[in-house]
Design a protein around this motif. Structure first.
Motif, PDB file in Angstrom:
ATOM      1  N   VAL A 187      53.553  13.740  17.463  1.00 44.04           N
ATOM      2  CA  VAL A 187      52.923  14.576  18.477  1.00 44.04           C
ATOM      3  C   VAL A 187      51.463  14.169  18.590  1.00 44.04           C
ATOM      4  CG1 VAL A 187      54.490  16.526  18.107  1.00 44.04           C
ATOM      5  CG2 VAL A 187      52.362  16.389  16.824  1.00 44.04           C
ATOM      6  N   SER A 188      50.879  14.456  19.728  1.00 43.84           N
ATOM      7  CA  SER A 188      49.446  14.192  19.908  1.00 43.84           C
ATOM      8  C   SER A 188      48.645  15.268  19.198  1.00 43.84           C
ATOM      9  CB  SER A 188      49.095  14.179  21.392  1.00 43.84           C
ATOM     10  OG  SER A 188      49.650  13.055  22.029  1.00 43.84           O
TER      11      SER A 188
ATOM     12  N   HIS B 236      41.297  14.895  30.946  1.00 39.06           N
ATOM     13  CA  HIS B 236      41.818  14.745  32.306  1.00 39.06           C
ATOM     14  C   HIS B 236      42.364  13.339  32.554  1.00 39.06           C
ATOM     15  CE1 HIS B 236      37.591  13.501  32.623  1.00 39.06           C
ATOM     16  NE2 HIS B 236      38.005  12.680  33.568  1.00 39.06           N
ATOM     17  N   PHE B 237      43.188  13.239  33.601  1.00 41.29           N
ATOM     18  CA  PHE B 237      43.766  11.968  34.028  1.00 41.29           C
ATOM     19  C   PHE B 237      42.722  11.184  34.808  1.00 41.29           C
ATOM     20  CE2 PHE B 237      45.606   9.498  37.464  1.00 41.29           C
ATOM     21  CZ  PHE B 237      46.436   8.643  36.762  1.00 41.29           C
ATOM     22  N   SER B 238      42.788   9.862  34.678  1.00 44.33           N
ATOM     23  CA  SER B 238      41.948   8.988  35.502  1.00 44.33           C
ATOM     24  C   SER B 238      42.640   7.640  35.668  1.00 44.33           C
ATOM     25  CB  SER B 238      40.567   8.788  34.874  1.00 44.33           C
ATOM     26  OG  SER B 238      40.665   8.007  33.707  1.00 44.33           O
TER      27      SER B 238
ATOM     28  N   PRO C 149      49.421  23.452  21.163  1.00 50.43           N
ATOM     29  CA  PRO C 149      49.641  22.151  20.522  1.00 50.43           C
ATOM     30  C   PRO C 149      50.264  21.113  21.455  1.00 50.43           C
ATOM     31  CG  PRO C 149      51.386  23.653  19.921  1.00 50.43           C
ATOM     32  CD  PRO C 149      50.402  24.450  20.749  1.00 50.43           C
ATOM     33  N   ASP C 150      50.589  21.495  22.688  1.00 52.07           N
ATOM     34  CA  ASP C 150      51.292  20.595  23.598  1.00 52.07           C
ATOM     35  C   ASP C 150      50.350  19.981  24.634  1.00 52.07           C
ATOM     36  OD1 ASP C 150      53.792  21.258  22.409  1.00 52.07           O
ATOM     37  OD2 ASP C 150      53.850  23.085  23.617  1.00 52.07           O
ATOM     38  N   VAL C 151      50.510  18.685  24.857  1.00 54.14           N
ATOM     39  CA  VAL C 151      49.803  17.969  25.915  1.00 54.14           C
ATOM     40  C   VAL C 151      50.879  17.428  26.851  1.00 54.14           C
ATOM     41  CG1 VAL C 151      48.223  16.098  26.489  1.00 54.14           C
ATOM     42  CG2 VAL C 151      47.971  17.313  24.319  1.00 54.14           C
TER      43      VAL C 151
ATOM     44  N   ILE D 259      56.280  15.456  31.423  1.00 51.98           N
ATOM     45  CA  ILE D 259      56.710  14.816  30.181  1.00 51.98           C
ATOM     46  C   ILE D 259      55.603  15.021  29.148  1.00 51.98           C
ATOM     47  CG2 ILE D 259      55.713  12.553  30.753  1.00 51.98           C
ATOM     48  CD1 ILE D 259      58.242  11.275  29.507  1.00 51.98           C
ATOM     49  N   PRO D 260      55.979  15.247  27.880  1.00 53.84           N
ATOM     50  CA  PRO D 260      54.939  15.367  26.850  1.00 53.84           C
ATOM     51  C   PRO D 260      54.240  14.027  26.620  1.00 53.84           C
ATOM     52  CG  PRO D 260      57.140  15.730  25.906  1.00 53.84           C
ATOM     53  CD  PRO D 260      57.317  15.451  27.350  1.00 53.84           C
ATOM     54  N   ILE D 261      52.958  14.110  26.347  1.00 53.09           N
ATOM     55  CA  ILE D 261      52.200  12.916  25.956  1.00 53.09           C
ATOM     56  C   ILE D 261      52.153  12.923  24.433  1.00 53.09           C
ATOM     57  CG2 ILE D 261      49.978  11.746  26.012  1.00 53.09           C
ATOM     58  CD1 ILE D 261      49.540  12.962  28.772  1.00 53.09           C
ATOM     59  N   LEU D 262      52.732  11.903  23.838  1.00 53.64           N
ATOM     60  CA  LEU D 262      52.889  11.857  22.389  1.00 53.64           C
ATOM     61  C   LEU D 262      52.070  10.735  21.759  1.00 53.64           C
ATOM     62  CD1 LEU D 262      56.761  12.355  22.342  1.00 53.64           C
ATOM     63  CD2 LEU D 262      55.008  14.093  21.972  1.00 53.64           C
ATOM     64  N   GLY D 263      51.709  10.923  20.515  1.00 57.51           N
ATOM     65  CA  GLY D 263      51.144   9.847  19.704  1.00 57.51           C
ATOM     66  C   GLY D 263      49.697   9.496  19.944  1.00 57.51           C
ATOM     67  N   ILE D 264      48.914  10.388  20.539  1.00 56.95           N
ATOM     68  CA  ILE D 264      47.482  10.095  20.745  1.00 56.95           C
ATOM     69  C   ILE D 264      46.667  10.986  19.831  1.00 56.95           C
ATOM     70  CG2 ILE D 264      45.576  10.076  22.395  1.00 56.95           C
ATOM     71  CD1 ILE D 264      47.592   9.347  24.543  1.00 56.95           C
ATOM     72  N   ASP D 265      45.695  10.378  19.151  1.00 58.34           N
ATOM     73  CA  ASP D 265      44.870  11.078  18.175  1.00 58.34           C
ATOM     74  C   ASP D 265      43.385  10.819  18.451  1.00 58.34           C
ATOM     75  OD1 ASP D 265      47.085  11.976  16.489  1.00 58.34           O
ATOM     76  OD2 ASP D 265      47.321   9.847  16.020  1.00 58.34           O
ATOM     77  N   ASN D 266      42.546  11.609  17.814  1.00 58.11           N
ATOM     78  CA  ASN D 266      41.099  11.415  17.823  1.00 58.11           C
ATOM     79  C   ASN D 266      40.730  10.753  16.504  1.00 58.11           C
ATOM     80  OD1 ASN D 266      38.327  11.546  17.744  1.00 58.11           O
ATOM     81  ND2 ASN D 266      38.209  13.755  17.807  1.00 58.11           N
TER      82      ASN D 266
END
Length: 132
Positions: A26-27, A37-39, A98-100, A118-125
């Protein structure tokens, strides 16, 4: 097929599908990032955000959205580079706890547009930088 074999086959299928889903990370970036935001980066789809570094200072960062495509009006995981942005509009990234989730209106092969997500998964800070 007797009941035991049928039951075993069902359990094996549930186990495999549950474990395959559990392996998708999960992200977590949304816990320490804001202004998400999207770009577009050229023709590519990206997420922009301001993320906190370990010392608490903010950092503007972005990352390409990995492997999402449009399959006849539905957002799907594809692997590789994303292509959904070529046939979808009104693209938004929404954070709900917890959901993106990526939302869009995507064209079908007949030319209609469908709402899809769709969920966006696997992105971290990682110390103020978006990573996957």
């Amino acid at each position: 097929m007797n009941r035991f074999h049928l039951f075993s086959a069902v359990l094996a299928t549930l186990f495999l599908s549950t474990n395959a889903h559990a392996q998708v990370p999960v992200s977590t970036f949304q816990n320490t990032c804001s202004n998400i935001h999207f770009s577009y980066q050229g023709n590519d789809a990206a997420i922009n955000a301001v993320c906190l570094r370990a010392d608490g200072t903010p950092n503007a960062t972005s990352i390409l959205i990995p492997g999402i495509g449009n399959d006849n009006g539905k957002l799907v995981q594809t692997g590789g580079a994303s292509s959904f942005q070529q046939s979808c509009g009104n693209i938004q990234i929404l954070v709900d706890g917890p959901d993106v989730t990526l939302y869009a209106l995507c064209r079908t092969v007949r030319g209609n547009s469908l709402e899809t997500s769709i969920p966006i998964l696997g992105i971290d800070n990682n110390n103020g930088n978006l990573t996957n």
